[in-house]
Scaffold this motif. Sequence first.
Motif, PDB file in Angstrom:
ATOM      1  N   THR A 153       0.830  -1.212   0.000  1.00 52.55           N
ATOM      2  CA  THR A 153       0.000   0.000   0.000  1.00 52.55           C
ATOM      3  C   THR A 153       0.866   1.265   0.000  1.00 52.55           C
ATOM      4  N   THR A 197      -0.407  -6.239   3.990  1.00 52.00           N
ATOM      5  CA  THR A 197      -0.775  -4.988   4.657  1.00 52.00           C
ATOM      6  C   THR A 197      -1.129  -5.305   6.096  1.00 52.00           C
ATOM      7  N   THR A 216      11.591  -2.628   4.227  1.00 50.98           N
ATOM      8  CA  THR A 216      11.355  -2.323   5.632  1.00 50.98           C
ATOM      9  C   THR A 216      11.081  -0.831   5.775  1.00 50.98           C
ATOM     10  N   TYR A 246      13.521   9.540  -3.606  1.00 48.58           N
ATOM     11  CA  TYR A 246      12.230   9.683  -4.324  1.00 48.58           C
ATOM     12  C   TYR A 246      11.935  11.160  -4.631  1.00 48.58           C
ATOM     13  N   ASN A 303       9.390  12.735  -2.363  1.00 47.28           N
ATOM     14  CA  ASN A 303       9.752  13.430  -1.120  1.00 47.28           C
ATOM     15  C   ASN A 303       9.426  14.918  -1.197  1.00 47.28           C
TER      16      ASN A 303
HETATM   17  N1  LIG Z   1      12.013   8.444   0.897  1.00 49.94           N
HETATM   18  C1  LIG Z   1      12.984   8.092   0.070  1.00 49.94           C
HETATM   19  O1  LIG Z   1      13.491   8.903  -0.730  1.00 49.94           O
HETATM   20  C2  LIG Z   1      13.475   6.694   0.048  1.00 49.94           C
HETATM   21  C3  LIG Z   1      14.294   6.315  -1.001  1.00 49.94           C
HETATM   22  C4  LIG Z   1      14.765   5.015  -1.061  1.00 49.94           C
HETATM   23  C5  LIG Z   1      14.433   4.123  -0.053  1.00 49.94           C
HETATM   24  N2  LIG Z   1      13.638   4.525   0.976  1.00 49.94           N
HETATM   25  C6  LIG Z   1      13.331   3.534   2.023  1.00 49.94           C
HETATM   26  O2  LIG Z   1      12.029   3.064   1.768  1.00 49.94           O
HETATM   27  C7  LIG Z   1      11.583   2.394   2.943  1.00 49.94           C
HETATM   28  C8  LIG Z   1      10.086   2.514   3.049  1.00 49.94           C
HETATM   29  O3  LIG Z   1       9.480   2.077   1.869  1.00 49.94           O
HETATM   30  P1  LIG Z   1       8.312   2.896   1.185  1.00 49.94           P
HETATM   31  O4  LIG Z   1       8.757   4.310   0.978  1.00 49.94           O
HETATM   32  O5  LIG Z   1       7.840   2.119   0.023  1.00 49.94           O
HETATM   33  O6  LIG Z   1       7.241   2.899   2.355  1.00 49.94           O
HETATM   34  P2  LIG Z   1       5.878   3.719   2.491  1.00 49.94           P
HETATM   35  O7  LIG Z   1       5.453   4.360   1.221  1.00 49.94           O
HETATM   36  O8  LIG Z   1       6.034   4.537   3.723  1.00 49.94           O
HETATM   37  O9  LIG Z   1       4.832   2.583   2.704  1.00 49.94           O
HETATM   38  C9  LIG Z   1       5.010   1.632   3.584  1.00 49.94           C
HETATM   39  C10 LIG Z   1       3.772   0.740   3.552  1.00 49.94           C
HETATM   40  O10 LIG Z   1       4.178  -0.393   4.270  1.00 49.94           O
HETATM   41  C11 LIG Z   1       3.272  -0.708   5.241  1.00 49.94           C
HETATM   42  N3  LIG Z   1       3.887  -0.916   6.553  1.00 49.94           N
HETATM   43  C12 LIG Z   1       4.442  -0.021   7.393  1.00 49.94           C
HETATM   44  N4  LIG Z   1       4.865  -0.635   8.506  1.00 49.94           N
HETATM   45  C13 LIG Z   1       4.575  -1.951   8.342  1.00 49.94           C
HETATM   46  C14 LIG Z   1       4.760  -3.100   9.136  1.00 49.94           C
HETATM   47  N5  LIG Z   1       5.294  -3.026  10.371  1.00 49.94           N
HETATM   48  N6  LIG Z   1       4.365  -4.298   8.649  1.00 49.94           N
HETATM   49  C15 LIG Z   1       3.796  -4.392   7.441  1.00 49.94           C
HETATM   50  N7  LIG Z   1       3.577  -3.334   6.638  1.00 49.94           N
HETATM   51  C16 LIG Z   1       3.968  -2.135   7.100  1.00 49.94           C
HETATM   52  C17 LIG Z   1       2.214   0.366   5.278  1.00 49.94           C
HETATM   53  O11 LIG Z   1       1.051  -0.248   4.826  1.00 49.94           O
HETATM   54  P3  LIG Z   1      -0.182  -0.688   5.750  1.00 49.94           P
HETATM   55  O12 LIG Z   1      -0.517   0.505   6.595  1.00 49.94           O
HETATM   56  O13 LIG Z   1      -1.185  -1.009   4.711  1.00 49.94           O
HETATM   57  O14 LIG Z   1       0.260  -1.873   6.534  1.00 49.94           O
HETATM   58  C18 LIG Z   1       2.648   1.396   4.226  1.00 49.94           C
HETATM   59  O15 LIG Z   1       1.649   1.682   3.289  1.00 49.94           O
HETATM   60  C19 LIG Z   1      12.329   3.040   4.111  1.00 49.94           C
HETATM   61  O16 LIG Z   1      13.010   2.073   4.845  1.00 49.94           O
HETATM   62  C20 LIG Z   1      13.281   4.037   3.444  1.00 49.94           C
HETATM   63  O17 LIG Z   1      14.568   4.047   4.030  1.00 49.94           O
HETATM   64  C21 LIG Z   1      13.125   5.782   1.032  1.00 49.94           C
END
Ligand SMILES: NC(=O)c1ccc[n+]([C@@H]2O[C@H](COP(=O)([O-])OP(=O)(O)OC[C@H]3O[C@@H](n4cnc5c(N)ncnc54)[C@H](OP(=O)(O)O)[C@@H]3O)[C@@H](O)[C@H]2O)c1
Length: 315
Positions: free
Chosen positions: A12, A37, A80, A166, A169
């Motif tokens: 999600t 999720t 993660t 991203y 951001n």
């Molecule tokens: N921001 C950047 O520029 C960037 C760039 C590269 C990498 N990253 C890395 O990307 C990672 C996060 O990935 P993302 O950006 O794709 O995440 P995201 O958009 O914040 O989404 C995370 C999704 O994962 C689910 N989630 C959160 N905690 C969970 C848990 N404990 N168990 C199961 N599902 C969980 C949530 O869904 P539900 O609520 O539906 O469970 C949420 O929709 C971070 O570790 C970060 O370091 C970030």
Amino acid sequence: MSKKIIAVTGATGAQGGGLARAILADPNGGFAVRALTRDVNSDKAKALAKLGAEVVAANVDDAASVKKAFAGADAAYCVTFFWDHFSPEQEKAQARNLAMAAKDAGLKHVIWSTFEDTRKWVPLSDNRMPTLQGKYKVPHFDAKAEADVYFTEAGLPVTFLLTSFYWDNFIFFGSGPKKGPDGKLALTFPLGDKKMPSIAAGDIGGCAYGIFKRGSEFIGKTVGVAGEHLTGAQMAAELTKALGQPVSYNAVTPDVYRSFGFPGADDLGNMFQFKADFESMYCGHRPLALSRELNPKLQTLAQWLAVNKDRIPLS
Ligand SMILES: NC(=O)c1ccc[n+]([C@@H]2O[C@H](COP(=O)([O-])OP(=O)(O)OC[C@H]3O[C@@H](n4cnc5c(N)ncnc54)[C@H](OP(=O)(O)O)[C@@H]3O)[C@@H](O)[C@H]2O)c1
């Protein structure tokens, strides 16, 4: 022929959501989505189900729930969620749960969304940047890199995916242009005149789909992806064109960035400094031609802005 099931963590969210949508948009591709999720009843989870995903409950902090969710799948995308808790130790525990569940399910291909261990280039004794939480330079990078070993030691058929900053951001993470005291918009990064790999978050998932589609080719390999390698000035120029008002690039020092004081400012200050100080290695790890080969729909910043510019908060 039955479809191969890819279990997608973070389905999600940004990375997993991009992968889920790429698979669902290709009904003849031979793959099906199992979206993980914590809340199968959320609007985002329901939207995925409507598009044809199998939606299952799992929390990556709960090993048993991930084990259950991976059972019977062929492959998994593992990500993660550092910014939900800011804890390298919790992030490593989440990654370990994912690796153990992948092993238990006997998956044929796992993509682990990871980063470089910055301490290979900036040892803890190097005072160009502060050591954080006792043993890290960039905690959200170093923790993911430390977790690589869970996947290799389990003997998993793993591809290590190095992601990029991203453009989303600019919308969600407070990294977009802000008005200064003069009322003019400026984009603030401690990158000097160096290039940084960056990408539309959803396109990472599209690249991951390209990796899965190529079968065993990238198993045991590290693959880095980016949409473009851009300087702060180039990003500001694209924002200027898209927003129709001047956006300047405010190149602060890493020390100034770390002092901004928002949660994670020290981690991100170190991260940008690492990217700038090791520009050619860091960009080299994220080749644009391969990224585009894996994901022919890969966007440029200009293309991403054409669709998303009105979502960037400017106040
Ligand atoms: N921001 C950047 O520029 C960037 C760039 C590269 C990498 N990253 C890395 O990307 C990672 C996060 O990935 P993302 O950006 O794709 O995440 P995201 O958009 O914040 O989404 C995370 C999704 O994962 C689910 N989630 C959160 N905690 C969970 C848990 N404990 N168990 C199961 N599902 C969980 C949530 O869904 P539900 O609520 O539906 O469970 C949420 O929709 C971070 O570790 C970060 O370091 C970030």
